[in-house]
Design an enzyme around this catalytic site. Structure first.
Site, PDB file in Angstrom:
ATOM      1  N   ASP A  69       0.484  -1.523   0.175  1.00 51.35           N
ATOM      2  CA  ASP A  69      -0.440   0.099  -0.284  1.00 51.35           C
ATOM      3  C   ASP A  69       0.831   1.447   0.212  1.00 51.35           C
ATOM      4  OD1 ASP A  69      -2.356  -1.777   0.275  1.00 51.35           O
ATOM      5  OD2 ASP A  69      -2.206  -1.371   2.168  1.00 51.35           O
ATOM      6  N   GLY A  95     -12.143  -2.317   6.191  1.00 49.83           N
ATOM      7  CA  GLY A  95     -13.279  -3.329   7.526  1.00 49.83           C
ATOM      8  C   GLY A  95     -12.767  -4.735   6.643  1.00 49.83           C
ATOM      9  N   GLU A 137     -19.249  -5.853   8.873  1.00 51.95           N
ATOM     10  CA  GLU A 137     -20.077  -7.341   8.506  1.00 51.95           C
ATOM     11  C   GLU A 137     -19.822  -8.373   9.218  1.00 51.95           C
ATOM     12  OE1 GLU A 137     -18.008  -9.814   4.837  1.00 51.95           O
ATOM     13  OE2 GLU A 137     -17.754  -7.513   3.678  1.00 51.95           O
ATOM     14  N   MET A 192     -24.652  -6.309  -0.937  1.00 53.63           N
ATOM     15  CA  MET A 192     -23.518  -7.348  -1.607  1.00 53.63           C
ATOM     16  C   MET A 192     -24.304  -8.544  -1.839  1.00 53.63           C
ATOM     17  SD  MET A 192     -20.341  -7.020   1.683  1.00 53.63           S
ATOM     18  CE  MET A 192     -21.465  -7.064   2.940  1.00 53.63           C
ATOM     19  N   ASP A 195     -23.083 -14.833  -2.865  1.00 55.52           N
ATOM     20  CA  ASP A 195     -22.693 -15.069  -2.102  1.00 55.52           C
ATOM     21  C   ASP A 195     -24.152 -16.136  -1.084  1.00 55.52           C
ATOM     22  OD1 ASP A 195     -20.050 -15.061  -1.641  1.00 55.52           O
ATOM     23  OD2 ASP A 195     -19.662 -13.773   0.044  1.00 55.52           O
ATOM     24  N   TRP A 336     -17.904  -6.642  -6.946  1.00 54.78           N
ATOM     25  CA  TRP A 336     -17.047  -7.743  -6.313  1.00 54.78           C
ATOM     26  C   TRP A 336     -16.533  -8.294  -7.187  1.00 54.78           C
ATOM     27  CZ3 TRP A 336     -14.025  -6.193  -2.365  1.00 54.78           C
ATOM     28  CH2 TRP A 336     -12.865  -7.023  -1.871  1.00 54.78           C
TER      29      TRP A 336
END
Length: 362
Positions: A69, A95, A137, A192, A195, A336
């Site tokens: 980074d 997060g 989350e 999101m 999943d 994503w």
């Protein structure tokens, strides 16, 4: 020759015109595999969310990978994509799926919220980010008031600087969300919607189907597909112009208990041989010999071979999702993650899924 040039110009123009937002999460760790900002066409996204920065116990933001980074300048290399696309906004996402306890401890303690807000201000200023994306989350009911207090303090600090405040939220509204208050502070919310099924499930199912299947239970039909989850957030009080709806550039895989039973809701004994998850780039280049089935009810493909099964998105299903999101008046499409696309063009056109989204919303 003129006709060919005109067609090429038209195609390029379509990809550069955004009638809805295209929010592109970038998993920065993929840079270790050579998938760096220099691989991306910055005109294909309206927003890029840099995932992730984490949180120290004292509430300050914590750089996830100092060498990548900072030393290799990845923060700056991503924000420098604005030189290619002046309309692009780049946000720092804080997060991820392992940060819930850190969020909980910070949001519930004023002595930690202050450092969080202060360090967020530092990172956004120092590296030319345009806002912060909160990826908690997930908050629980006991966190509701503290979550809202955190948002109030962030908004107060960000608004004078014109910075964006956004969030990634569960597809299920039944978490610790005070939705009527959240919506006041976020510029927009990324749902999101993926999943839905995975190795934790009792049977095969799509990672991110657009619609429900007739083999599903009533609860599954009303929760485990993009259309239902998106509308659940609307019904909970979030205007469509504040919602971006998620798409996954990856699939979820299973090992079948009976190779002869390979449809939806087929019995499984665990995750697939790939560990239960595979990127689109891996699927298109490695599983090409598997049997492909298009489920016209859910508008998604799946593949199987022997006792292996994977539900995923390809260029046809991604088009259908993006078109549905646009046609139903949502703010935009969230991805994503863009590093999971066919970046190198191994299977054909480079960044084919992201380009399909752009074509569908043009």
């Amino acid at each position: 020759m003129k006709l060919l040039l005109s067609a090429a110009f038209l195609s390029l123009t379509i990809l550069k015109v955004h009638s809805v937002a295209v929010v592109c999460y970038y998993g920065s760790w993929s840079a270790w595999d050579g998938i760096t900002p220099e691989n991306f066409d910055a005109s294909l996204c309206t927003h890029i969310n840099y995932a992730f920065i984490s949180i120290w116990e004292d509430g300050n933001l914590r750089v996830e990978d100092d060498e990548l980074d900072i030393d290799q300048g990845l923060y700056k290399r991503v924000t420098d994509l604005k030189n290619q696309n002046p309309n692009l906004k780049v946000l720092l996402s804080v997060g991820g799926d392992s940060a819930a306890d850190l969020f909980r401890g910070m949001a519930g303690d004023a002595s930690k919220r202050g450092p969080f807000v202060g360090s967020a201000t530092y990172f956004l200023s120092a590296y030319n980010f345009d806002g912060l994306d909160i990826d908690w989350e997930y908050p629980e009911v006991a966190d509701q008031d503290n979550y809202i207090t955190l948002l109030k303090e962030l908004k107060a600090a960000f608004q004078p600087k014109g910075w964006l405040l956004t969030a990634a939220v569960s597809s299920d509204t039944e978490h610790g969300y005070l939705i009527s208050e959240m919506v006041q502070y976020f510029d927009f919310i990324n749902v999101m919607t993926y999943d839905f099924y995975g190795p934790w499930s009792d049977y095969t199912g799509q990672n991110s189907a657009l619609y429900s299947s007739n083999v599903e239970s009533d609860w599954e039909k009303s929760h485990l597909n993009v259309a239902a989850a998106a509308n659940n957030w609307v019904n909970a009080g979030v205007p469509k112009n504040k919602l971006t709806i998620g798409t996954g550039f990856y699939g979820r895989s299973f090992t079948l208990s009976d190779p002869n039973n390979h449809g939806l809701h087929a019995g499984i004994i665990g995750p697939g041989n790939d560990g239960g998850e595979a990127t689109y780039a891996h699927i298109c280049s490695t599983y090409d010999g598997w049997t492909r089935v298009w489920d016209d009810e859910q508008k998604n493909p799946y593949r199987y071979s022997g006792n292996q099964w994977i539900g995923y998105d390809d260029q046809d299903s991604i088009w259908a999702k993006a078109a549905w999101i646009k046609d139903n008046g949502f703010l935009g499409v969230m991805i994503w993650a863009i590093d999971q696309d066919d970046i190198a063009g191994v299977c054909g056109e480079k960044q084919i899924l992201l380009k399909q989204i752009n074509r569908a919303i043009a």
